[in-house]
Design an enzyme around this catalytic site. Structure first.
Site, PDB file in Angstrom:
ATOM      1  N   GLN A  72      17.172  64.549   1.054  1.00 60.24           N
ATOM      2  CA  GLN A  72      17.100  63.793  -0.189  1.00 60.24           C
ATOM      3  C   GLN A  72      18.489  63.454  -0.734  1.00 60.24           C
ATOM      4  O   GLN A  72      19.501  64.044  -0.336  1.00 60.24           O
ATOM      5  CB  GLN A  72      16.324  64.588  -1.237  1.00 60.24           C
ATOM      6  CG  GLN A  72      14.839  64.701  -0.930  1.00 60.24           C
ATOM      7  CD  GLN A  72      14.065  65.326  -2.075  1.00 60.24           C
ATOM      8  OE1 GLN A  72      13.763  66.494  -2.050  1.00 60.24           O
ATOM      9  NE2 GLN A  72      13.754  64.523  -3.085  1.00 60.24           N
ATOM     10  N   HIS A  73      18.491  62.513  -1.673  1.00 57.91           N
ATOM     11  CA  HIS A  73      19.631  62.198  -2.547  1.00 57.91           C
ATOM     12  C   HIS A  73      20.764  61.396  -1.903  1.00 57.91           C
ATOM     13  O   HIS A  73      21.583  60.829  -2.619  1.00 57.91           O
ATOM     14  CB  HIS A  73      20.243  63.466  -3.147  1.00 57.91           C
ATOM     15  CG  HIS A  73      19.289  64.431  -3.731  1.00 57.91           C
ATOM     16  ND1 HIS A  73      18.432  64.102  -4.763  1.00 57.91           N
ATOM     17  CD2 HIS A  73      19.044  65.740  -3.447  1.00 57.91           C
ATOM     18  CE1 HIS A  73      17.710  65.160  -5.085  1.00 57.91           C
ATOM     19  NE2 HIS A  73      18.051  66.159  -4.299  1.00 57.91           N
ATOM     20  N   ASP A 242      12.535  65.647   2.138  1.00 55.83           N
ATOM     21  CA  ASP A 242      12.278  66.774   3.045  1.00 55.83           C
ATOM     22  C   ASP A 242      11.326  67.811   2.464  1.00 55.83           C
ATOM     23  O   ASP A 242      10.431  68.304   3.165  1.00 55.83           O
ATOM     24  CB  ASP A 242      13.597  67.418   3.498  1.00 55.83           C
ATOM     25  CG  ASP A 242      14.550  67.725   2.355  1.00 55.83           C
ATOM     26  OD1 ASP A 242      14.179  67.561   1.176  1.00 55.83           O
ATOM     27  OD2 ASP A 242      15.686  68.132   2.651  1.00 55.83           O
TER      28      ASP A 242
END
Length: 481
Positions: A72-73, A242
């Site tokens: 992520q991110h 995830d």
């Protein structure tokens, strides 16, 4: 002939591909490939690893659907032609920490507490270095030329799905318009609200100075299109972050809490409502099914076990046997596992400590037991932060490398006070992506049983957590509970 689907886990460390039977979930084949180390990686490296992993899995020419889950991110910036502007900043790149602090203070007109409340209500999460919005602010302040070139911003799994659809450098405006993501990953950007289900352009104005093109946010089983490369003709799933992928992989539903013991520790739950925690302990993400995925992260987990085993001169299996030989509660020995500072509670400069040392308690077995119990008490505080947000917790699903220890499993049942389920080791994130792919293909998520599960029960021992919390309150929080 069986209908096949594929799931991809493009994690920080590697890319894993699983091919499963769409109806039964039976694993047919798999492959993997490493990713480069570092907190800044060019997305082309992910594409290269995906191709290698697909080849190791025997190719995807015969699959009917593919979904990609990923870390992520991460900030992936594209120019007007679809070319990557600069290497992606990953979730664990901390150069954006000051930018996150700026965003919080600005929202509160200089008052951090007011700013935190604003962000918690707006996006369910108080900004930290990991979120994409903070990385965009860093880009604007430190690389203004690259910021000016950025025509679109997407996330790692979005970019890989886009590449599978045949897009890339040279795709132009039409290609950028084809970018798609899912609500679980969008909820980790800092500019998409799980509660409102929409982007917040004012946040992008604050972070980047303007609003670039953004991926369309797909529904849980909405297709992102059709693959043109690697799996030509296959439907593309919306993908997932995830943790949301892992929740799909272990079959977590409302009332389930997933406790993951890896390098860091995470506690997340599938919930029926969006959360808003101004303390910053709980990140109010969405999940991949239409529900929500509030999450708590601790910095210290399996490496505490590694360090304790090294100190005692034993292997990890031997550490487990030592811990099982000690009594519940380790004869009063309490280890606070803040070896690398801590995030829950927010004590970045803290150090670990050992309490309750007596001639009776100071034994290798008790130290092993205290290490296990300390980690689990820390995660129990994470669970308490979730339930304080109204999250329903009926059972715990224990995953990660540390979950293989019988001592950890026993401590989880004693300290969490829940029935503990331990799935056999597996690629939960890739499996969750494959399950999503099967859902896109068939119109609903299949009820696969891809991992045999062990149920762990042990009489609760509230003394362990009570003693741990007393130590933390006294030694770290100045007497605050």
């Amino acid at each position: 002939m069986a209908t096949l689907v594929a799931g991809v886990d493009s994690s920080t460390q590697s890319c894993k591909v699983v091919v499963r039977d769409a109806e039964t979930g039976r694993l047919m084949r798999s492959g993997s490939a490493r990713h480069p180390e570092g907190t800044e990686v060019h997305p082309d490296a992910w594409w290269d690893s995906l191709q290698t992993a697909v080849a190791a899995a025997g190719g995807l020419d015969d699959v009917a659907a593919v979904s990609v889950a990923g870390q992520q991110h991460g900030m992936v910036c594209l120019d007007a032609s679809g070319q990557v502007v600069r290497p992606a900043l990953l979730w664990n790149d901390t150069r954006s920490a000051a930018a996150a602090e700026e965003l919080v203070k600005e929202a509160g007109d200089g008052d951090t507490s007011s700013g935190a409340r604003f962000w918690a209500e707006a996006i369910g999460t108080v900004p930290v270095a990991s979120i994409t919005a903070a990385k965009l602010r860093w880009l604007a302040e430190n690389e203004p030329e690259n910021a000016a070139r950025t025509a679109a911003v997407c996330l790692p799994h979005d970019w890989l799905t886009w590449r599978l659809a045949g897009h890339g450098a040279g795709s132009g405006a039409a290609g950028l318009a084809a970018l798609a993501t899912d609500r679980s990953d969008a909820s980790g950007t800092g500019y998409w609200s799980p509660a409102a289900g929409d982007y917040l352009p004012e946040v992008l104005e604050q972070a980047l100075g303007r609003v670039p093109a953004l991926p369309r946010v797909l529904g849980p089983l909405e297709s992102a299109g059709t693959a043109r490369v690697l799996a030509p003709g296959a439907l593309l799933g919306p993908g997932a972050g995830d943790n949301a992928g892992a929740a799909l992989g272990v079959g977590a539903g409302v009332g389930d809490v997933v406790v993951s013991i890896g390098t860091s520790g995470t506690v997340f739950a599938v919930g029926g409502h969006a959360t808003s925690d101004a303390s910053g302990l709980v990140a109010g993400f969405a999940d991949a099914t239409g529900h929500y995925l509030p999450l708590v992260c601790t910095l210290n987990a399996s490496r505490v076990l590694d360090a304790t085993a090294a100190l005692l001169g034993v292997t990890l299996p031997e550490l487990t046997e030592l811990a099982l030989a000690a009594p519940s509660g380790a004869d009063g020995l309490t280890l606070v596992p803040y070896f690398e500072g801590e995030r829950t509670p927010n004590l970045p400069d803290a150090m670990g400590s050992l309490h309750g040392i007596t001639l009776k308690s100071y034994t290798p077995a008790n130290l092993a037991r205290a290490a296990v119990e300390g980690i689990m008490c820390s995660l129990a505080d994470g669970l308490a932060a979730l339930t304080a947000q109204g999250v329903q917790a009926e059972r715990a699903i224990l995953v990660g490398g540390g979950a293989r220890s019988r001592a950890v499993q026993e401590a989880a049942a004693q300290i969490l006070g829940l029935t503990v389920l331990v799935p056999e080791p597996g690629e939960y994130v890739a499996d969750g992506a494959a399950r999503q792919a099967a859902g896109v293909l068939g119109g609903q998520l299949p009820d696969w049983e891809t991992h045999r599960t062990t149920t762990v029960t042990s009489p609760p021992d509230p003394r362990i957590l009570d003693r741990y919390r007393t130590v933390v309150s006294t030694a770290y929080l100045g007497g605050r509970a």
